[in-house]
Design a protein around this motif. Structure first.
Motif, PDB file in Angstrom:
ATOM      1  N   UNK A  37       0.805  -1.223   0.000  1.00 46.10           N
ATOM      2  CA  UNK A  37       0.000   0.000   0.000  1.00 46.10           C
ATOM      3  C   UNK A  37       0.840   1.276   0.000  1.00 46.10           C
ATOM      4  N   UNK A  38       2.180   1.109  -0.037  1.00 48.73           N
ATOM      5  CA  UNK A  38       3.116   2.240  -0.046  1.00 48.73           C
ATOM      6  C   UNK A  38       2.966   3.121   1.200  1.00 48.73           C
ATOM      7  N   UNK A  39       2.910   2.459   2.360  1.00 46.57           N
ATOM      8  CA  UNK A  39       2.813   3.148   3.643  1.00 46.57           C
ATOM      9  C   UNK A  39       4.010   2.794   4.503  1.00 46.57           C
ATOM     10  N   UNK A  40       4.324   3.675   5.435  1.00 36.84           N
ATOM     11  CA  UNK A  40       5.385   3.425   6.408  1.00 36.84           C
ATOM     12  C   UNK A  40       4.924   3.908   7.774  1.00 36.84           C
ATOM     13  N   UNK A  41       5.637   3.457   8.778  1.00 39.95           N
ATOM     14  CA  UNK A  41       5.409   3.898  10.148  1.00 39.95           C
ATOM     15  C   UNK A  41       6.678   4.561  10.645  1.00 39.95           C
ATOM     16  N   UNK A  42       6.505   5.580  11.449  1.00 38.11           N
ATOM     17  CA  UNK A  42       7.661   6.229  12.062  1.00 38.11           C
ATOM     18  C   UNK A  42       7.485   6.164  13.569  1.00 38.11           C
ATOM     19  N   UNK A  43       8.540   5.729  14.241  1.00 37.96           N
ATOM     20  CA  UNK A  43       8.534   5.648  15.699  1.00 37.96           C
ATOM     21  C   UNK A  43       9.651   6.526  16.231  1.00 37.96           C
ATOM     22  N   UNK A  44       9.326   7.331  17.229  1.00 37.17           N
ATOM     23  CA  UNK A  44      10.343   8.155  17.885  1.00 37.17           C
ATOM     24  C   UNK A  44      10.407   7.733  19.349  1.00 37.17           C
ATOM     25  N   UNK A  45      11.627   7.684  19.852  1.00 35.09           N
ATOM     26  CA  UNK A  45      11.856   7.234  21.216  1.00 35.09           C
ATOM     27  C   UNK A  45      12.550   8.315  22.006  1.00 35.09           C
ATOM     28  N   UNK A  46      12.061   8.502  23.223  1.00 36.04           N
ATOM     29  CA  UNK A  46      12.657   9.481  24.121  1.00 36.04           C
ATOM     30  C   UNK A  46      13.346   8.743  25.263  1.00 36.04           C
ATOM     31  N   UNK A  47      14.095   9.471  26.052  1.00 32.27           N
ATOM     32  CA  UNK A  47      14.824   8.878  27.160  1.00 32.27           C
ATOM     33  C   UNK A  47      13.903   8.591  28.336  1.00 32.27           C
ATOM     34  N   UNK A  48      14.125   7.465  28.965  1.00 34.78           N
ATOM     35  CA  UNK A  48      13.515   7.216  30.263  1.00 34.78           C
ATOM     36  C   UNK A  48      12.155   6.580  30.324  1.00 34.78           C
ATOM     37  N   UNK A  49      11.242   6.913  29.463  1.00 37.67           N
ATOM     38  CA  UNK A  49       9.884   6.430  29.641  1.00 37.67           C
ATOM     39  C   UNK A  49       9.213   6.148  28.309  1.00 37.67           C
TER      40      UNK A  49
END
Length: 181
Positions: free
Chosen positions: A132-144
């Motif tokens: 379907x020409x889709x992607x996911x983006x995940x962002x990670x922060x420190x600690x939690x």
């Protein structure tokens, strides 16, 4: 060397209003993935019911079996209804300094992650998302985990653009601090 610390109270009029924020819905194509996942889970539930029925049908009355089947069907109907209603609340926004993601219809959640708190960015694409020409983006922060965001169902170009923007912002921040290249 005494430092002066201030923590002034903000009044209601001074707090930014997030209701005015224009959020962008995820791609309508992502709804197909949600429905496919719901169908697969529903088949799993029905298979479990069928296996239990075949093994234990002598131990229970037809009324009890009918009640359990009714509960399973109602649960499946709720899952599809929840997927359909909840999809329209999956929205995101990219601002100068942060990424915003909203989801949920029974419990609406709005997560705002400042770029300067992001430690890691991941762009993913599953097999059906690739079709379907889709992607996911995940962002990670420190600690939690509370500050982590996964925005699923983004067009490929949008996900890559957000990834590039975040990485450029982080690189610029490190260059200003003198802590990075």
């Amino acid at each position: 060397m005494e430092q002066k610390f201030e923590n002034k109270q903000l009044f209601d009029l001074e707090i930014p209003n997030f209701e005015d924020l224009e959020l962008t819905p995820v791609s309508p194509q992502y709804f197909k993935i949600i429905i496919l996942n719901t169908i697969l889970f529903s088949l799993f539930l029905l298979s479990g019911f069928l296996a239990a029925y075949l093994f234990f049908r002598e131990d229970f009355s037809s009324l009890q079996i009918g009640m359990v089947f009714t509960v399973v069907v109602l649960l499946i109907a709720f899952l599809f209804l929840s997927a359909a209603i909840g999809f329209k609340y999956r929205k995101y926004a990219v601002r100068e300094n942060d990424l915003v993601y909203q989801h949920g219809w029974l419990k609406r959640t709005l997560i705002i992650v400042p770029f300067n708190r992001i430690q890691h960015v991941k762009v993913e694409q599953g097999w059906f998302s690739k079709i379907l020409k889709l992607k996911s983006i995940s962002v990670y922060t420190a600690g939690t985990d509370a500050g982590d965001i996964s925005v699923n169902g983004l067009p490929e170009e949008t996900a890559e653009g957000i990834n590039d923007l975040i990485l450029k912002n982080i690189k610029a921040e490190y260059a200003e601090d003198g802590t990075g290249a």
